[in-house]
Scaffold this motif. Structure first.
Motif, PDB file in Angstrom:
ATOM      1  N   TYR A 400       0.853  -1.196   0.000  1.00 50.47           N
ATOM      2  CA  TYR A 400       0.000   0.000   0.000  1.00 50.47           C
ATOM      3  C   TYR A 400       0.885   1.241   0.000  1.00 50.47           C
ATOM      4  CZ  TYR A 400       1.089   0.884   4.927  1.00 50.47           C
ATOM      5  OH  TYR A 400       1.752   1.171   6.099  1.00 50.47           O
ATOM      6  N   LYS A 402       2.053   4.582   1.471  1.00 51.26           N
ATOM      7  CA  LYS A 402       2.079   5.259   2.763  1.00 51.26           C
ATOM      8  C   LYS A 402       1.877   6.766   2.574  1.00 51.26           C
ATOM      9  CE  LYS A 402       6.162   3.702   3.978  1.00 51.26           C
ATOM     10  NZ  LYS A 402       7.334   3.357   4.819  1.00 51.26           N
ATOM     11  N   PRO A 403       1.529   7.468   3.641  1.00 49.57           N
ATOM     12  CA  PRO A 403       1.326   8.920   3.524  1.00 49.57           C
ATOM     13  C   PRO A 403       2.519   9.671   2.958  1.00 49.57           C
ATOM     14  CG  PRO A 403       0.427   8.123   5.598  1.00 49.57           C
ATOM     15  CD  PRO A 403       1.150   6.968   4.976  1.00 49.57           C
ATOM     16  N   ASP A 404       3.739   9.162   3.195  1.00 48.88           N
ATOM     17  CA  ASP A 404       4.921   9.850   2.677  1.00 48.88           C
ATOM     18  C   ASP A 404       5.229   9.485   1.224  1.00 48.88           C
ATOM     19  OD1 ASP A 404       5.892   7.268   2.824  1.00 48.88           O
ATOM     20  OD2 ASP A 404       7.451   7.700   4.309  1.00 48.88           O
ATOM     21  N   VAL A 407       6.117   2.814  -0.157  1.00 49.75           N
ATOM     22  CA  VAL A 407       5.269   1.625  -0.171  1.00 49.75           C
ATOM     23  C   VAL A 407       5.509   0.812   1.098  1.00 49.75           C
ATOM     24  CG1 VAL A 407       4.745  -0.549  -1.352  1.00 49.75           C
ATOM     25  CG2 VAL A 407       5.217   1.508  -2.687  1.00 49.75           C
ATOM     26  N   GLY A 408       4.415   0.518   1.794  1.00 54.14           N
ATOM     27  CA  GLY A 408       4.477  -0.342   2.966  1.00 54.14           C
ATOM     28  C   GLY A 408       3.692  -1.618   2.725  1.00 54.14           C
ATOM     29  N   ARG A 410       0.847  -4.486   4.592  1.00 53.99           N
ATOM     30  CA  ARG A 410      -0.077  -4.757   5.682  1.00 53.99           C
ATOM     31  C   ARG A 410      -0.814  -6.067   5.420  1.00 53.99           C
ATOM     32  NH1 ARG A 410      -3.680   0.417   3.846  1.00 53.99           N
ATOM     33  NH2 ARG A 410      -4.926  -0.608   2.219  1.00 53.99           N
ATOM     34  N   TYR A 419      -2.450  -2.848  11.845  1.00 51.05           N
ATOM     35  CA  TYR A 419      -3.167  -2.797  10.573  1.00 51.05           C
ATOM     36  C   TYR A 419      -3.921  -1.479  10.420  1.00 51.05           C
ATOM     37  CZ  TYR A 419      -6.043  -4.421   6.666  1.00 51.05           C
ATOM     38  OH  TYR A 419      -6.651  -4.562   5.444  1.00 51.05           O
ATOM     39  N   ARG A 421      -3.145   1.394  11.848  1.00 46.46           N
ATOM     40  CA  ARG A 421      -2.166   2.466  11.645  1.00 46.46           C
ATOM     41  C   ARG A 421      -1.734   2.558  10.188  1.00 46.46           C
ATOM     42  NH1 ARG A 421       0.329   0.498  16.355  1.00 46.46           N
ATOM     43  NH2 ARG A 421       2.006  -0.406  15.073  1.00 46.46           N
ATOM     44  N   LYS A 422      -1.790   1.436   9.490  1.00 41.93           N
ATOM     45  CA  LYS A 422      -1.372   1.400   8.089  1.00 41.93           C
ATOM     46  C   LYS A 422      -2.517   1.723   7.127  1.00 41.93           C
ATOM     47  CE  LYS A 422       2.069  -2.179   9.132  1.00 41.93           C
ATOM     48  NZ  LYS A 422       2.453  -3.602   8.915  1.00 41.93           N
ATOM     49  N   GLY A 423      -3.633   2.184   7.666  1.00 38.91           N
ATOM     50  CA  GLY A 423      -4.739   2.587   6.802  1.00 38.91           C
ATOM     51  C   GLY A 423      -5.771   1.515   6.545  1.00 38.91           C
TER      52      GLY A 423
END
Length: 510
Positions: A400, A402-404, A407-408, A410, A419, A421-423
């Motif tokens: 996914y 990330k806000p910055d 790519v993270g 989850r 989970y 916190r990761k949207g």
């Protein structure tokens, strides 16, 4: 010019894609993690039918079996045949433990799937897939490998390893395998190859991909490989027609899977409705128009509820080349299931107490997933509730944005607060099981945690168990083939002397 745009030499594809004949009447399903292992696939291939190994998480299973000492030396023998010995030697140096790790000791982790290049991860995936297919093909015969399209980040390296061992078929479900024909074309020519990876939250025009450069990995350019045939596992004639519409996306055939088949299944079309047992309700919209599939001009096989001669006859009458059968093989003696679990499943199935639910919540992948209700497994609510939520294997993680902008990753089965916190959404976490750890534990390779906790197994089967009454006690893969195709379906050589062969079967009950 991107990898996806670079031309592929024509003869590589045409030589394999136009091959005629050699189509089996029976495909053994590629089940779970290691349930369809090399021993099972080899046994089926020896009967002249298509034996299939599961290609899911072979990096994990190879590493853990080497850490358990590789009893019998089969994996080390396969690694000795890998075309670049230095790569095999690095794998052995990292994971092989002579005489095996101490009972209860944790297994050493393997690199997790990701988008960034990682040579150690690619080498392990390539070698693991090579070894599984090499061992399955050791006696000849036709062998396939089954992948999940959902696990996109694993596909290029895994498929290349299988192709180096001469895999004959690639089967792929749990998604839309439109990228795979070109991937196989390029890998057969040892060209750099990649697949686009779906990343949640990515904007239009933003592309993420994972790939492999075969020449860079091996350090040389081998002779071109024979391209395996691709069978797309579908649950609708609409999807089959979509894939067949252009040469770039067209597979070499289809497996048309009904909802009762084991493992993942497609959700019902339209709004999800659940019955009184909290299982998805399938209706007329979910019925496949087999005449439309046949009209596409590609061979197809039917799966899910066809484990009988009558089922095979119905499939042939509908224009199919044959059937795919999974559960009957998952419960045979060559199955990769932990033997105690396999026998418990058989006992409960025969006395009528085994229930296999099409659980709409269990899988982090979001597809309904068949869960066999065996006590003391993750199917039991109390066992599931005791298990600490964690995600350390990560094959079903979702990338996914990330806000910055990075790519993270989850997973709905990881700790809920992480989970969120990761949207992720809270409702996506409800009822999720850790399929990765549970399915690995089902074949006797479960992780032992430093605090003493041992991962419980999760078992999957199809919902049609009627075939069991027609098979002998302690039946083998050859018995399943004979049950479906008649006494002549499995050559006598497939039955005789198996106990004496390397990697053969012990007497039932030993």
């Amino acid at each position: 010019m991107t990898i996806a745009e670079q031309p592929v030499p024509g003869p590589v594809r045409s030589a394999a894609a136009t091959a005629e004949g050699g189509l089996p009447a029976l495909i053994q399903g590629g089940m779970g993690v290691g349930v369809s292992g090399w021993r099972l696939a080899r046994s089926v291939a020896r009967t002249g039918q298509l034996g299939v190994v599961s290609g899911v998480a072979l990096d994990v299973t190879l590493a853990r079996r080497l850490q358990q000492g590789d009893p019998g030396g089969h994996l080390r023998g396969a690694l000795a045949e890998f075309p670049v010995p230095a790569i095999s030697e690095r794998i052995l140096a990292r994971y092989y433990v002579r005489d095996g790790i101490e009972p209860g000791a944790p297994h050493r982790p393997v690199p997790r799937l990701g988008l960034r290049p990682n040579r150690a991860r690619d080498e392990l995936a390539v070698v693991a897939n090579f070894a599984e297919v090499f061992l399955a093909k050791r006696d000849g015969g036709t062998v396939g490998i089954n992948y999940l399209e959902k696990i996109q980040m694993a596909t290029p390296a895994a498929a290349y390893g299988a192709m180096l061992a001469g895999v004959d078929f690639v089967l792929m479900g749990a998604g839309i395998p439109s990228q795979i024909p070109r991937l196989l074309d390029r890998l057969a020519a040892h060209l750099p190859a990649e697949v686009t990876v779906t990343v949640a939250g990515a904007e239009g025009g933003e592309r993420h991909a994972v790939g492999i450069d075969p020449v860079a990995l091996l350090g040389r350019t081998p002779e071109p490989l024979v391209r395996p045939r691709l069978l797309a596992i579908v649950s609708s004639d609409v999807l089959a027609g979509y894939l067949a519409r252009t040469p770039e996306t067209r597979p070499d055939g289809f497996v048309v899977e009904a909802p009762v088949a084991g493992g993942h299944s497609a959700p019902p079309r339209g709004r999800m409705r659940l019955d009184e047992t909290d299982q998805p309700v399938y209706g007329p919209r979910d019925e496949v128009n087999l005449a439309k599939v046949a009209a596409l001009g590609l061979p197809f096989w039917l799966a899910g509820g066809y484990a009988s001669r009558d089922g095979l006859a119905r499939a042939l009458e509908a224009g199919a080349a044959g059937v795919q059968v999974g559960t009957a093989f998952a419960l045979c003696r060559e199955s990769g299931l932990d033997d105690k679990l396999r026998r418990r499943l058989l006992e409960q199935a025969k006395d009528g107490t085994l229930r296999v639910r099409n659980d709409p919540h269990a899988s982090p992948a979001g597809f309904p997933f068949k869960v066999a209700g065996l006590p003391d497994t993750l199917a039991a609510p109390e066992v599931h509730e005791r298990r600490p939520r964690l995600c350390d294997l990560g094959h079903l993680r979702t990338p996914y944005v990330k806000p910055d902008g990075g790519v993270g990753f989850r997973c709905p089965a990881e700790p809920v607060d992480a989970y969120l916190r990761k949207g992720g959404r809270l409702e996506e976490t409800e009822g999720r099981r850790c399929l990765c750890n549970g399915l690995v534990a089902a074949i006797g390779l479960g992780q032992h945690r430093p605090d003493g906790y041992q991962e419980p197994p999760l078992l999957t089967l199809g919902q049609d168990l009627d075939f069991l009454g027609d098979l002998p006690e302690g039946y083998t893969a050859a018995d399943v083939v004979a049950h479906l195709l008649g006494p002549g379906g499995a050559p006598a050589s497939a039955r005789a002397g198996e106990d004496q062969r390397e990697g053969g079967l012990p007497p039932e009950g030993s």
